[in-house]
Design an enzyme around this catalytic site. Structure first.
Site, PDB file in Angstrom:
ATOM      1  N   GLY A  97       0.788  -1.231   0.000  1.00 61.27           N
ATOM      2  CA  GLY A  97       0.000   0.000   0.000  1.00 61.27           C
ATOM      3  C   GLY A  97       0.815   1.274   0.000  1.00 61.27           C
ATOM      4  O   GLY A  97       0.707   2.104  -0.911  1.00 61.27           O
ATOM      5  N   ALA A  98       1.652   1.464   0.999  1.00 65.25           N
ATOM      6  CA  ALA A  98       2.362   2.735   1.131  1.00 65.25           C
ATOM      7  C   ALA A  98       3.335   2.926  -0.029  1.00 65.25           C
ATOM      8  O   ALA A  98       3.456   4.027  -0.585  1.00 65.25           O
ATOM      9  CB  ALA A  98       3.113   2.784   2.460  1.00 65.25           C
TER      10      ALA A  98
ATOM     11  N   ARG B 263      13.133   2.582   3.228  1.00 66.97           N
ATOM     12  CA  ARG B 263      12.981   3.867   3.905  1.00 66.97           C
ATOM     13  C   ARG B 263      11.662   3.855   4.677  1.00 66.97           C
ATOM     14  O   ARG B 263      10.648   3.379   4.169  1.00 66.97           O
ATOM     15  CB  ARG B 263      12.945   4.974   2.855  1.00 66.97           C
ATOM     16  CG  ARG B 263      12.909   6.378   3.427  1.00 66.97           C
ATOM     17  CD  ARG B 263      12.543   7.400   2.361  1.00 66.97           C
ATOM     18  NE  ARG B 263      13.423   7.377   1.206  1.00 66.97           N
ATOM     19  CZ  ARG B 263      14.629   7.955   1.157  1.00 66.97           C
ATOM     20  NH1 ARG B 263      15.086   8.616   2.188  1.00 66.97           N
ATOM     21  NH2 ARG B 263      15.365   7.872   0.075  1.00 66.97           N
ATOM     22  N   ILE B 264      11.701   4.353   5.888  1.00 67.96           N
ATOM     23  CA  ILE B 264      10.489   4.406   6.702  1.00 67.96           C
ATOM     24  C   ILE B 264       9.841   5.767   6.517  1.00 67.96           C
ATOM     25  O   ILE B 264      10.474   6.801   6.719  1.00 67.96           O
ATOM     26  CB  ILE B 264      10.841   4.153   8.190  1.00 67.96           C
ATOM     27  CG1 ILE B 264      11.431   2.751   8.376  1.00 67.96           C
ATOM     28  CG2 ILE B 264       9.615   4.355   9.075  1.00 67.96           C
ATOM     29  CD1 ILE B 264      10.551   1.595   7.921  1.00 67.96           C
TER      30      ILE B 264
ATOM     31  N   THR C  81       3.703   5.374  12.590  1.00 67.63           N
ATOM     32  CA  THR C  81       2.735   4.443  11.996  1.00 67.63           C
ATOM     33  C   THR C  81       3.436   3.142  11.587  1.00 67.63           C
ATOM     34  O   THR C  81       2.848   2.070  11.691  1.00 67.63           O
ATOM     35  CB  THR C  81       2.016   5.075  10.789  1.00 67.63           C
ATOM     36  OG1 THR C  81       2.989   5.525   9.856  1.00 67.63           O
ATOM     37  CG2 THR C  81       1.138   6.237  11.214  1.00 67.63           C
TER      38      THR C  81
ATOM     39  N   GLN D 276       2.520  -0.612  12.909  1.00 64.76           N
ATOM     40  CA  GLN D 276       2.273  -1.759  12.037  1.00 64.76           C
ATOM     41  C   GLN D 276       3.108  -2.956  12.468  1.00 64.76           C
ATOM     42  O   GLN D 276       2.642  -4.087  12.494  1.00 64.76           O
ATOM     43  CB  GLN D 276       2.604  -1.400  10.585  1.00 64.76           C
ATOM     44  CG  GLN D 276       1.556  -0.525   9.933  1.00 64.76           C
ATOM     45  CD  GLN D 276       0.219  -1.233   9.875  1.00 64.76           C
ATOM     46  OE1 GLN D 276       0.070  -2.273   9.267  1.00 64.76           O
ATOM     47  NE2 GLN D 276      -0.766  -0.673  10.543  1.00 64.76           N
TER      48      GLN D 276
ATOM     49  N   GLY E 217       3.523  -3.671   6.817  1.00 68.03           N
ATOM     50  CA  GLY E 217       2.232  -4.088   7.393  1.00 68.03           C
ATOM     51  C   GLY E 217       2.156  -5.567   7.712  1.00 68.03           C
ATOM     52  O   GLY E 217       1.386  -5.972   8.575  1.00 68.03           O
ATOM     53  N   GLU E 218       2.919  -6.370   7.008  1.00 71.23           N
ATOM     54  CA  GLU E 218       2.820  -7.814   7.226  1.00 71.23           C
ATOM     55  C   GLU E 218       4.105  -8.415   7.779  1.00 71.23           C
ATOM     56  O   GLU E 218       4.093  -9.512   8.317  1.00 71.23           O
ATOM     57  CB  GLU E 218       2.451  -8.502   5.914  1.00 71.23           C
ATOM     58  CG  GLU E 218       1.135  -7.960   5.381  1.00 71.23           C
ATOM     59  CD  GLU E 218       0.625  -8.679   4.152  1.00 71.23           C
ATOM     60  OE1 GLU E 218      -0.592  -8.876   4.060  1.00 71.23           O
ATOM     61  OE2 GLU E 218       1.423  -9.028   3.266  1.00 71.23           O
TER      62      GLU E 218
END
Ligand SMILES: Cc1cc2nc3c(=O)[nH]c(=O)nc-3n(C[C@H](O)[C@H](O)[C@H](O)COP(=O)(O)OP(=O)(O)OC[C@H]3O[C@@H](n4cnc5c(N)ncnc54)[C@H](O)[C@@H]3O)c2cc1C
Ligand code: SF4
Lengths: 754, 316
Positions: free
Chosen positions: A520-521, A636-637, A642, A646, A712-713
């Site tokens: 997603g991101a 890269r974060i 957030t 996650q 996310g996963e």
């Protein structure tokens, strides 16, 4: 040909001049959520008073409806409409794609008298109030001719076959490598069905404005929902406006639509008024998809120095009779450890259970619960530290196909985690550390999860106030999409965060694939960056071509963007002054990201190491996680807060998988035993202890123009295995049948004489 | 949910009178159990009499040195009460081992005692269940019955009573005060309040229809230490797999029977000098597990022995 090398040039996210990228910025929509004012799909205020639909689920798992008596339901005060398959409005036959490019086909509800799974929606009652509809739903009387449901997974392993179109993958000669290895592990692990248990059940509010269907629903992916609804209703796709503004968790379970959406739309059309339909918590368990159970056999053959000679992972799993989903629990292992002889594959059996489907880290979440425990068992047999065993099997290139890694910091994650956690205090012999009632142990495991980029578009608008509005058919399922899009926009256009508006979850915005697969991101964000860069160019050209601008006559490439001011050296004006003068209606541009055609030349994953300390009560078999640390490398974060949420959320998911979560099938009825959140045990606060996630500095320039990857996963890949390994270290018992509940652990403790 | 009427009773007498004169009437206190069951139409009262605001929410010392706890007192209030914490810690521990803070704030003492089983088949209205729908059969008997009773079950019902508080009250030898529909009050030992399933698992207590619990009365605490231990699948907010309440030499077991189980065989054995492990072994001779719940035998044996030792190490 598009190439990852096209992404090399500098861009505003890489430059990060105002430092917004990576900053732990608060949630864009946080205040709405914590004050209860974010309108989730069921809470959206329609233009006129809505009616309320309640579904009735089938009481059998396989067979036919033979009798329908809706008289009492219809006579219930306040009930407006009662539908079953006998009188539901016509819908396009299942799978119809009137528009050949629809991303989903027709998905009719109340389709026929056939029952495919327990809890399948078989009736809809619409009432003036939720209470009236619920009362009516209890009065619907159906009789069935039930077939014996074929639902016993463990008894069906013999009939499982390779999923269609798939073959086992063998490199070298596994059997020869395994049998000739001096040290071997050959064990089998089992994981149960898991339910997503999103806080927000699936729900829809739908109304019509003329011919146009306005559908608010809770969904991870906008386009397939829009197209599927249009196809089912037989409408042109543009006549469905699908919105999904706030979503109370998805986890893969809302990657598809369910009957709430179709039935709300049909009822809204039939009644000529808005209709809301939601699944109840109980209905969610059967009515939506689940993570299927698995049986996983792992065989490891190693030399005495720990190097793997042979590695195999085979997974047996199940899906719905009419479905084709496979829980690919062996896939991730193909890219993980070096071994010249390798064999991996899957076996699938189709059952009369509700649909199996993706759940957070599909594949990895189950698979690591087996492989990462097998590695722990191997380390013990070798007398080697589990961290060291993994380092010794670290491959130079992808161990299956030889492709170079785009970026692989697994060893750094493991080393850093070991150091920060105090792994050197772990005693390799189990059962030696006691604190009061508790036996204490430590365990670790590797995390790995693929990284993906999909095509997406995005639009940016700058208005006369200098405010940037981001529009994208993207979703935020609670992950932070709103927030990172705002950060990217603010950074790219050099405006304060407060000058960015983000509007997503709308089928009329430029399409993005939505939230899933931890893409997603990276995907939505890369499209946003492209839109932002295009808007910069447009603004620069506008300013340098506008005689009234102090920047007039300059070169567009020299224009800088900072603090809402555009400048060429000492000549400057505010963005607002330029736009209000030169483009008072605002300026809108689109941007787009496409996967690079050569991206597959690299093996690309995200990585991490989990470290966990548990206490085991040897009297009762109870386990408590005392502390847990994950160290991750995931590009890269974009937002440290957030992203951390996650990752820790994923780790908590792993703790649940290890200790509490699961659903069992009553094979007599084909139904799941746990039907609410009091019975289905997701972890609670008290289960977690001290939890932290650390993210290593990383930029993966093969991933996308920003160098970001997904988080996310990743967090739940391996997390449960670290817990299981810690349990073993604490008490010397291995339970290979998840979740590790007190009854199972107790049997092992007793067998050991503890 | 079925439509129902509602009234707030003025006092206890009025409440029982209304209950006696209105067909299908039920008391409601916190509603944390009853409302859930009504939503699923497992319970279908025609009329609710709200007893949560009656003058029954005080905790006061009794003349003999015990404590009288009004039936409408919230679970949280009881658990936090200084007298309870000082003199009946087993009760405090048992209450906080149950549910969640939100539930305990709402739940009353009377409602807690009369909460219904958490048997999954009782909740799934598509399944046979003798307790929910008498004489339809028991789905749990050959089903996923890992958490079934090991004492006193019958083929008609193998469900357990899931209250934690009631286990502590049973160990403490508490009495329950009630007001009967006739206007008479009576006192029942905890031991007789709940029934074993027999052939009528739908009848769970010996209370008459419309009989109101007004208070729970604790005798002075027995000499010795007190402890409550509950084993559950997650650390909080989960029903138990088994529990034990120890008050000196008085012992009760939870989640092993259709009622809180006073372990009288343990008490007798302890009195004649048996070790805690020997004593619980005697009790478990009377157990009859069903296969999936076999683990409860060693679990109860180990849990009870540890808790009895710990309590008596502390206090006796
Ligand atoms: C998710 C969940 C988890 C839970 N976990 C636990 C747990 O771990 N341990 C545990 O012990 N409990 C647990 N509970 C149960 C909880 O303790 C009970 O729901 C609560 O104690 C009931 O009290 P109440 O006042 O809300 O009762 P209500 O729901 O109001 O009433 C329950 C019953 O008692 C009757 N009643 C109420 N007051 C009186 C009275 N004075 N006289 C006669 N009859 C009366 C009502 O008619 C009704 O039949 C859990 C409940 C939920 C929902
Ligand atoms: S054990 Fe009791 S409550 Fe459970 S299904 Fe059987 S009869 Fe019903």
């Amino acid at each position: 040909m598009s190439s990852v090398h096209d992404w090399t040039p500098n861009n505003p996210v890489k430059e990060n001049r105002s430092g917004l990228i990576g900053k732990p910025v608060d949630r864009y929509e946080g205040p709405l959520k914590v004050t209860g004012t974010a309108p989730y799909a069921y809470e959206v205020q329609p233009p006129s008073p809505p009616a309320y639909g309640v579904m009735v689920g089938a009481a059998i798992a396989a067979g036919r409806i033979t009798g329908v008596d809706i008289a009492e339901a219809e006579a219930t005060p306040g009930v407006l409409v009662v539908w079953t398959h006998l009188n539901a409005p016509p819908q396009a036959p299942r799978g119809t794609k009137a528009h050949p490019r629809s991303s989903a086909g027709s998905r009719p509800a109340l389709e026929s008298d056939r029952i495919f799974f327990f809890g399948q929606p078989v009736a809809l009652v619409v009432g003036e109030t939720l209470e009236a509809a619920t009362a009516g739903a209890h009065r619907v009387k159906l009789t069935y001719a039930a077939d014996t449901p074929d639902v016993d997974f463990r008894a069906s392993l013999d009939r499982a076959v390779s999923p269609s179109g798939e073959e086992d993958i063998e490199v070298g000669d596994f059997v020869r490598g395994f049998t000739s290895s001096p040290i071997q592990v050959d064990e089998t692990w089992e994981t149960p069905i898991q339910n997503h248990c999103q806080m927000e059940p699936c729900a829809s509010t739908v109304w019509f404005e003329g011919e146009k269907c306005i559908a608010h629903t809770s969904i991870q992916m906008v386009k397939p929902a829009q197209h599927g609804l249009a196809e089912t209703l037989g409408l042109p796709r543009d006549d469905v406006h699908l919105l999904t503004r706030y979503i109370g968790g998805g986890f893969g379970g809302k990657g598809q639509t369910y009957d709430d959406l179709i039935l709300a739309a049909l009822a809204a059309k039939a009644l000529g008024r808005p209709v809301k339909v939601a699944y109840t918590r109980q209905q969610m368990m059967h009515g939506t998809i689940h993570r299927p159970a698995t049986v996983m056999q792992v065989r490891l053959g190693a030399e005495k120095d720990g190097r793997l000679n042979a590695f195999s992972m085979m997974t047996w799993t199940h899906c719905h009779r009419e479905g084709n989903f496979t829980e690919h629990a062996s896939n991730f292992a193909r890219a993980l450890y070096a071994a010249p002889n390798r064999l991996t594959g899957h076996r699938l059996v189709k059952l009369d259970l509700p649909g199996a489907g993706p759940m957070r880290a599909p594949g990895e979440a189950s698979g690591t619960l087996a492989l990462e425990c097998a590695m722990d068992e191997l380390a013990e047999k070798l007398g080697l530290d589990p961290v060291e065993l993994r380092i010794r099997n670290e491959p130079e290139t992808d161990p299956e196909n030889g492709r170079p890694f785009s970026m692989r910091q697994l060893v750094r994650c493991l080393r850093e985690g070991a150091q920060q956690f105090g792994w050197d205090r772990r005693l390799p012999t189990p059962g030696l550390v006691r604190e009061g009632r508790w036996l204490v142990g430590m365990g670790m495991a590797t995390a790995i999860r693929g990284n993906f980029l999909l095509p997406a578009k995005c639009s940016f608008t700058v208005d006369a106030d200098g405010v940037i509005t981001v529009r994208q058919g993207m979703t935020d399922i609670g992950t932070g999409t709103y927030t990172v899009l705002a950060q990217i926009a603010a950074e790219t256009l050099g405006v304060p965060l407060g000058h960015v508006k983000v509007e997503i979850g709308d089928s009329e915005f430029p399409p993005a694939p939505g939230s899933g697969g931890q893409f997603g991101a990276a995907t939505a964000g890369s499209a946003a960056l492209a839109a932002g860069q295009n808007l910069r160019t447009a603004i620069a050209e506008l300013a340098t071509g506008d005689e009234a601008s102090p920047l007039f006559g300059g070169r567009p490439v020299d224009v800088t963007f900072q603090d809402g001011v555009i400048a060429i050296e000492n000549r400057s004006e505010t963005l607002a002054s330029l736009i209000s003068r030169a483009a008072p209606e605002g300026l809108t541009v689109e941007g787009e990201i496409k996967p690079a055609q050569d991206a597959r030349e690299w093996s690309q994953q995200t990585y991490g190491g989990h470290y966990c300390e548990v206490g085991v009560d040897p009297v009762t078999g109870e386990v408590r996680v005392r502390r847990m640390l994950g160290v991750f490398a995931a590009g890269r974060i974009l937002n440290a807060k957030t992203a951390r949420s996650q990752l820790t959320g994923g780790m908590i998911w792993g703790i649940g998988s290890a200790l509490t979560e699961g659903n069992a099938v009553d094979t007599r009825y084909g139904s799941l035993i746990n039907q609410d959140l009091a019975q289905y045990l997701a972890p609670v606060q008290a289960d977690i202890g001290d939890l932290d996630a650390i993210m290593l500095d990383e930029v993966d320039d093969k991933a996308n123009p920003m160098g970001v990857k997904g988080v996310g996963e990743l967090g739940n890949s391996g997390a449960g295995a670290a817990v299981a390994n810690a349990i073993y270290n604490a008490c010397g018992v291995r339970v290979r049948d998840y979740p590790i509940t007190p009854d199972k652990l107790l049997a092992g403790l007793i067998a050991k004489g503890l | 949910m079925r439509a129902f009427t509602y009234e707030r009773a003025g006092d206890a007498k009025a409440a029982v009178k209304a209950a006696a004169s209105t067909p299908g009437a039920r008391f409601i206190a916190g509603g944390t159990n009853l409302l859930d069951l009504m939503k699923l139409e497992i319970e279908t009262p025609a009329h609710l009499i709200d007893v949560s605001r009656l003058n029954m929410a005080t905790i006061e010392a009794t003349l003999d040195g015990g404590l009288r706890i009004g039936a409408a007192t919230s679970n949280s209030t009881v658990a936090a009460d200084p007298q309870v914490r000082a003199r009946y810690p087993v009760l405090s521990q048992a209450i906080v081992a149950g549910g969640s803070p939100q539930l305990r704030n709402k739940a009353s003492v009377g409602g807690n005692l009369l909460q219904r089983t958490r048997c999954a088949y009782f909740y799934d209205t598509s399944k046979p269940c003798n307790k929910r729908a008498p004489r339809t059969g028991c789905s749990a008997l050959e089903g996923l019955n890992r958490n079934a009773a090991i004492f006193g079950a019958t083929d008609h019902c193998i469900a357990t009573h899931t209250s934690d508080m009631a286990v502590a009250l049973t160990a403490l030898g508490a009495n329950v005060e009630t007001l009967m529909p006739s206007g008479q009050s009576r006192t029942l030992p905890m031991l007789v309040l709940h029934r074993l399933p027999g052939e009528t698992p739908e009848i769970e207590t010996c209370l008459e229809t419309g009989e109101l619990i007004t208070a729970v009365v604790l005798p002075p605490p027995p000499p010795g230490g007190q402890i409550y231990r509950k084993v559950r699948d997650r650390a909080s907010y989960a029903g138990g797999l088994a529990s034990v309440a120890v008050a000196g030499r008085q012992v009760a077991l939870g989640m092993v029977a259709h009622k809180p189980w006073r372990a009288s065989a343990v008490e007798t054995a302890l009195a004649s000098g048996a070790s805690p492990a020997e004593a619980i072994a005697v009790e478990l001779e009377g157990a009859s597990p069903l296969g999936r719940n076999d683990f409860k035998l060693p679990l109860v044996a180990r849990l009870a022995a540890a808790a009895i030792s710990e309590a008596n190490g502390r206090g006796a």
